[in-house]
Design a protein around this motif. Sequence first.
Motif, PDB file in Angstrom:
ATOM      1  N   LEU A  22       0.852  -1.183   0.000  1.00 55.27           N
ATOM      2  CA  LEU A  22       0.000   0.000   0.000  1.00 55.27           C
ATOM      3  C   LEU A  22       0.891   1.236   0.000  1.00 55.27           C
ATOM      4  O   LEU A  22       1.920   1.264   0.680  1.00 55.27           O
ATOM      5  N   PHE A  23       0.493   2.259  -0.754  1.00 52.33           N
ATOM      6  CA  PHE A  23       1.343   3.455  -0.838  1.00 52.33           C
ATOM      7  C   PHE A  23       0.481   4.712  -0.923  1.00 52.33           C
ATOM      8  O   PHE A  23      -0.350   4.859  -1.833  1.00 52.33           O
ATOM      9  N   PHE A  24       0.671   5.614   0.054  1.00 48.62           N
ATOM     10  CA  PHE A  24       0.009   6.917   0.064  1.00 48.62           C
ATOM     11  C   PHE A  24       0.984   7.945  -0.496  1.00 48.62           C
ATOM     12  O   PHE A  24       2.024   8.219   0.113  1.00 48.62           O
ATOM     13  N   ASP A  25       0.664   8.540  -1.627  1.00 49.00           N
ATOM     14  CA  ASP A  25       1.565   9.521  -2.242  1.00 49.00           C
ATOM     15  C   ASP A  25       1.333  10.909  -1.646  1.00 49.00           C
ATOM     16  O   ASP A  25       0.303  11.183  -1.018  1.00 49.00           O
ATOM     17  N   ASP A  26       2.307  11.798  -1.887  1.00 51.03           N
ATOM     18  CA  ASP A  26       2.241  13.145  -1.326  1.00 51.03           C
ATOM     19  C   ASP A  26       1.080  13.957  -1.883  1.00 51.03           C
ATOM     20  O   ASP A  26       0.612  14.906  -1.235  1.00 51.03           O
ATOM     21  N   ASP A  27       0.624  13.622  -3.086  1.00 53.61           N
ATOM     22  CA  ASP A  27      -0.457  14.388  -3.710  1.00 53.61           C
ATOM     23  C   ASP A  27      -1.845  13.870  -3.332  1.00 53.61           C
ATOM     24  O   ASP A  27      -2.854  14.310  -3.892  1.00 53.61           O
ATOM     25  N   GLY A  28      -1.908  12.929  -2.389  1.00 52.54           N
ATOM     26  CA  GLY A  28      -3.189  12.417  -1.935  1.00 52.54           C
ATOM     27  C   GLY A  28      -3.664  11.171  -2.656  1.00 52.54           C
ATOM     28  O   GLY A  28      -4.658  10.553  -2.234  1.00 52.54           O
ATOM     29  N   ARG A  29      -2.982  10.784  -3.711  1.00 56.50           N
ATOM     30  CA  ARG A  29      -3.390   9.581  -4.435  1.00 56.50           C
ATOM     31  C   ARG A  29      -2.847   8.340  -3.720  1.00 56.50           C
ATOM     32  O   ARG A  29      -1.818   8.389  -3.052  1.00 56.50           O
ATOM     33  N   ILE A  30      -3.571   7.237  -3.867  1.00 60.18           N
ATOM     34  CA  ILE A  30      -3.251   6.003  -3.147  1.00 60.18           C
ATOM     35  C   ILE A  30      -3.083   4.880  -4.166  1.00 60.18           C
ATOM     36  O   ILE A  30      -3.932   4.694  -5.048  1.00 60.18           O
ATOM     37  N   TYR A  31      -2.007   4.122  -4.038  1.00 61.14           N
ATOM     38  CA  TYR A  31      -1.694   3.055  -4.980  1.00 61.14           C
ATOM     39  C   TYR A  31      -1.494   1.728  -4.252  1.00 61.14           C
ATOM     40  O   TYR A  31      -1.165   1.692  -3.059  1.00 61.14           O
ATOM     41  N   VAL A  32      -1.653   0.659  -4.999  1.00 65.33           N
ATOM     42  CA  VAL A  32      -1.233  -0.669  -4.567  1.00 65.33           C
ATOM     43  C   VAL A  32      -0.283  -1.216  -5.622  1.00 65.33           C
ATOM     44  O   VAL A  32      -0.622  -1.277  -6.811  1.00 65.33           O
ATOM     45  N   PHE A  33       0.923  -1.584  -5.188  1.00 68.45           N
ATOM     46  CA  PHE A  33       1.896  -2.268  -6.036  1.00 68.45           C
ATOM     47  C   PHE A  33       1.855  -3.743  -5.652  1.00 68.45           C
ATOM     48  O   PHE A  33       1.875  -4.083  -4.459  1.00 68.45           O
ATOM     49  N   TYR A  34       1.827  -4.636  -6.640  1.00 70.51           N
ATOM     50  CA  TYR A  34       1.641  -6.045  -6.296  1.00 70.51           C
ATOM     51  C   TYR A  34       2.133  -6.936  -7.444  1.00 70.51           C
ATOM     52  O   TYR A  34       2.533  -6.453  -8.516  1.00 70.51           O
ATOM     53  N   GLY A  35       2.065  -8.259  -7.189  1.00 74.03           N
ATOM     54  CA  GLY A  35       2.429  -9.223  -8.223  1.00 74.03           C
ATOM     55  C   GLY A  35       3.850  -9.024  -8.702  1.00 74.03           C
ATOM     56  O   GLY A  35       4.782  -8.806  -7.927  1.00 74.03           O
ATOM     57  N   THR A  36       4.024  -9.048  -9.994  1.00 69.89           N
ATOM     58  CA  THR A  36       5.326  -8.827 -10.620  1.00 69.89           C
ATOM     59  C   THR A  36       5.267  -7.538 -11.414  1.00 69.89           C
ATOM     60  O   THR A  36       5.091  -7.537 -12.631  1.00 69.89           O
ATOM     61  N   GLY A  37       5.319  -6.412 -10.673  1.00 68.09           N
ATOM     62  CA  GLY A  37       5.344  -5.108 -11.323  1.00 68.09           C
ATOM     63  C   GLY A  37       3.994  -4.594 -11.754  1.00 68.09           C
ATOM     64  O   GLY A  37       3.910  -3.834 -12.728  1.00 68.09           O
ATOM     65  N   GLU A  38       2.939  -4.955 -11.030  1.00 69.64           N
ATOM     66  CA  GLU A  38       1.613  -4.430 -11.355  1.00 69.64           C
ATOM     67  C   GLU A  38       1.236  -3.332 -10.363  1.00 69.64           C
ATOM     68  O   GLU A  38       1.715  -3.296  -9.230  1.00 69.64           O
ATOM     69  N   GLN A  39       0.335  -2.458 -10.820  1.00 65.12           N
ATOM     70  CA  GLN A  39      -0.076  -1.319  -9.996  1.00 65.12           C
ATOM     71  C   GLN A  39      -1.519  -0.959 -10.307  1.00 65.12           C
ATOM     72  O   GLN A  39      -1.948  -1.013 -11.464  1.00 65.12           O
ATOM     73  N   VAL A  40      -2.266  -0.596  -9.238  1.00 63.25           N
ATOM     74  CA  VAL A  40      -3.589   0.004  -9.408  1.00 63.25           C
ATOM     75  C   VAL A  40      -3.673   1.206  -8.490  1.00 63.25           C
ATOM     76  O   VAL A  40      -2.924   1.320  -7.516  1.00 63.25           O
ATOM     77  N   GLU A  41      -4.602   2.093  -8.788  1.00 62.98           N
ATOM     78  CA  GLU A  41      -4.889   3.217  -7.906  1.00 62.98           C
ATOM     79  C   GLU A  41      -6.182   2.944  -7.164  1.00 62.98           C
ATOM     80  O   GLU A  41      -7.145   2.410  -7.733  1.00 62.98           O
TER      81      GLU A  41
END
Length: 546
Positions: free
Chosen positions: A166-185
Motif C-alpha cells: 500500500l502506498f500513500f503519495d504526497d499528492d493524496g493519491r493512493i496506490y497498490v503495487f503487487y504481483g510482478t510489477g503491477e499497480q492500481v490506484e
Amino acid sequence: MEYLKNYVSLQKNIAMKRLVIFLMFVLPLTTKAQIVHNMAENPIVWADMPDPDVIRVGDTYYFMSTTMFFMPGAPVMQSKDLVNWDIAGYVFDRLTDSPKYDLLQGTAYGRGQWATSLKYHNGRFYVLFCPNEQGDMGRSYIYTATKASGPWTLVSRLPHFHDSSLFFDDDGRIYVFYGTGEQVELTPDLQGVVPNSHRQLFQREADETGLLEGSRVVKHLGRYYLLMISHVYQPGRHRREVCYRADNPAGPWEKKVILESDLKGFGYTGQGTIFDTPYGDWYAVIFQDRGGVGRVPTLMPCRWIDGWPMLGDEQGRIPEQMRPLTSGQPPTNIVVSDEFEGPSLDAHWQWNHNPIDKAWSLSERPGWLRLKTARVVPNIYLAPNTLTQRMHGPRCSATVEIDVSHLKDGDCAGFCAFNGQSCVLSVKKVGKNFVLEMSEQQVNLRGNDKAVESVDEKVVDSRQLKAKEAKGRLHFRIDADFTLGSDIASFYFSNDGEQWTRLGNDFKMRFDWQRLFVGTRFALFCYATKKTGGYADFNSFQYQLK
C-alpha cells in the motif's frame, strides 16, 4: 548571518549523530571483539518472522510479519532499538470468510494472512494483506487503527493483490503495487479500485527467470522505489533483493540488484524493506530462509549511492553483528514462558486456525490452561484449539506440565514440534489405559482446498503408563537445535520435572512450503478421536533460549 550560523550548527549536529550511528552499526571486524557485549547477532530474531514490513513512527519502529493460519493474526511488533521486538497486538482475532479457517471443509494451511503491508498516514496505521489463494477467500483486506496495539477496524475488501504494498503519495493519491510489477490506484476512501487504473509497470528482464515478488514501496527525495525479492534459476545464481526506481508512479522504471549476500552459511537473503531513523539514516530488514526454524529477519545498513538504496556493508555483505540503537529498551524475546495465571492468554501464543472459545479456559482451574475436546477428529492436523509458540535459534528448550487424568477413551493430549512434518509426544487414553507415545507424523494436503487427505504416522516409542503416573502430573520437554546443519529436536518425559527420560531418536525438523509454509512451533494439544467431553490441563510452560 544568524540563520546561516544556525544552519551550519544544525548540519554539524546531524553529521555527528550520523557518524555515531555509523560507528555503532558498522564497526570494523578488528574492533568488534572489544565491544561484543554491546553487539547483537544477525539474524536480529532467530525465529519465524517472514515477509517483513517495517516503518517508523516517531522514535518507535513497527514490524509486520506473516503468520498465515495462526490466530489471532497479523501481529504488530514494536521496538525502539531495531533488535528487541515485542508484540504490540494483532490486527484480527480470527478470519471468518470460510469454514476452512475453522478446520472444516478443508483447511487454511499455507494460507491466511500473508505478506502484510504496513503504513502510517495522517495519524492512522493501515495494513493491507491478501490470503494466498484465489477466489472470494483470496480477496484483500484493508484495516486501520489509531494505535498499533489496536483496536483495528476493517475498512474494505478489495480484489486479490499478491504480495502487495500500500502506498500513500504526497499528492493524496493512493496506490497498490503487487504481483510482478503491477499497480492500481485506489479510491480516496479505500473502498475500491479506480477504473482503468491498472498498469503493468515493467516486463521481466532477461535475468529474471524465477521468483520476482514481495513488493515494498517507499518514496525518497521525490523518487519512487519498489523493492522485490528475485531468484534467478541459473547455476551459481542466488536469491537476491532488487530495486526498481522511477520519477513518477507510471514510470519508466529502471532496475538494480541492491543485495546479493548469504549470512553465516545459511544461504542468500531476499524480501523485505527499507526505512529511516529520526536522524535521516537508513536501514533494511530482509529475511533469510533457515530451515526448520523458518524464515528469520536480518538487519543491515542501507546506503544511498547514486540514487540507489544499496544494502549491507561497504562490500555489500550482511553484517554478522549489529549494534542496537541507543534506547534504554530492555531485552525482549518473541517466545516466552507462561504460568497461565492471568485472565487472558499471553500475546505470544497463537492458535492453529480459529479457536473454539468454549473449549478452553484459564479460569476453571486457576493457574492452568484447560483444553477440552470439542470435535471428534482423526489427527492433530484437524484438531481445534492447538496452541502454539514459535521456536527460536540457535538452540532452545521448553517444558510443560500436563494433567491427563480427565481424558476419555480415544483422547490424545500432549506436546509436539508442530509443522507439516511433526514429532508428537502424546498421552493416549485407550480404554482404561494410558499410553505414552512418540510419533513422527506427516500431513498430506489436497491442492485446491488444502483438505487433509491423510497423515503418515510412524510410532517411534511407546509405553503404557502406570496408574499412578496417569493420575499424577507428567512433564514433557522438547530441545531444539537450529545451528547450521542441525534442525534437530529431541524429546523427553518426566514424572517430577527433575529426572528426565529420553524418548526415541533425534527428529529432523523441516521447512516445507508445499504444506504449512511456516517454521516449526511448540504446540500444546488435546483432541478426541471417539467422543467429546474429556480435557487436559497444562501448567507452567517454561521456555529457555540456549
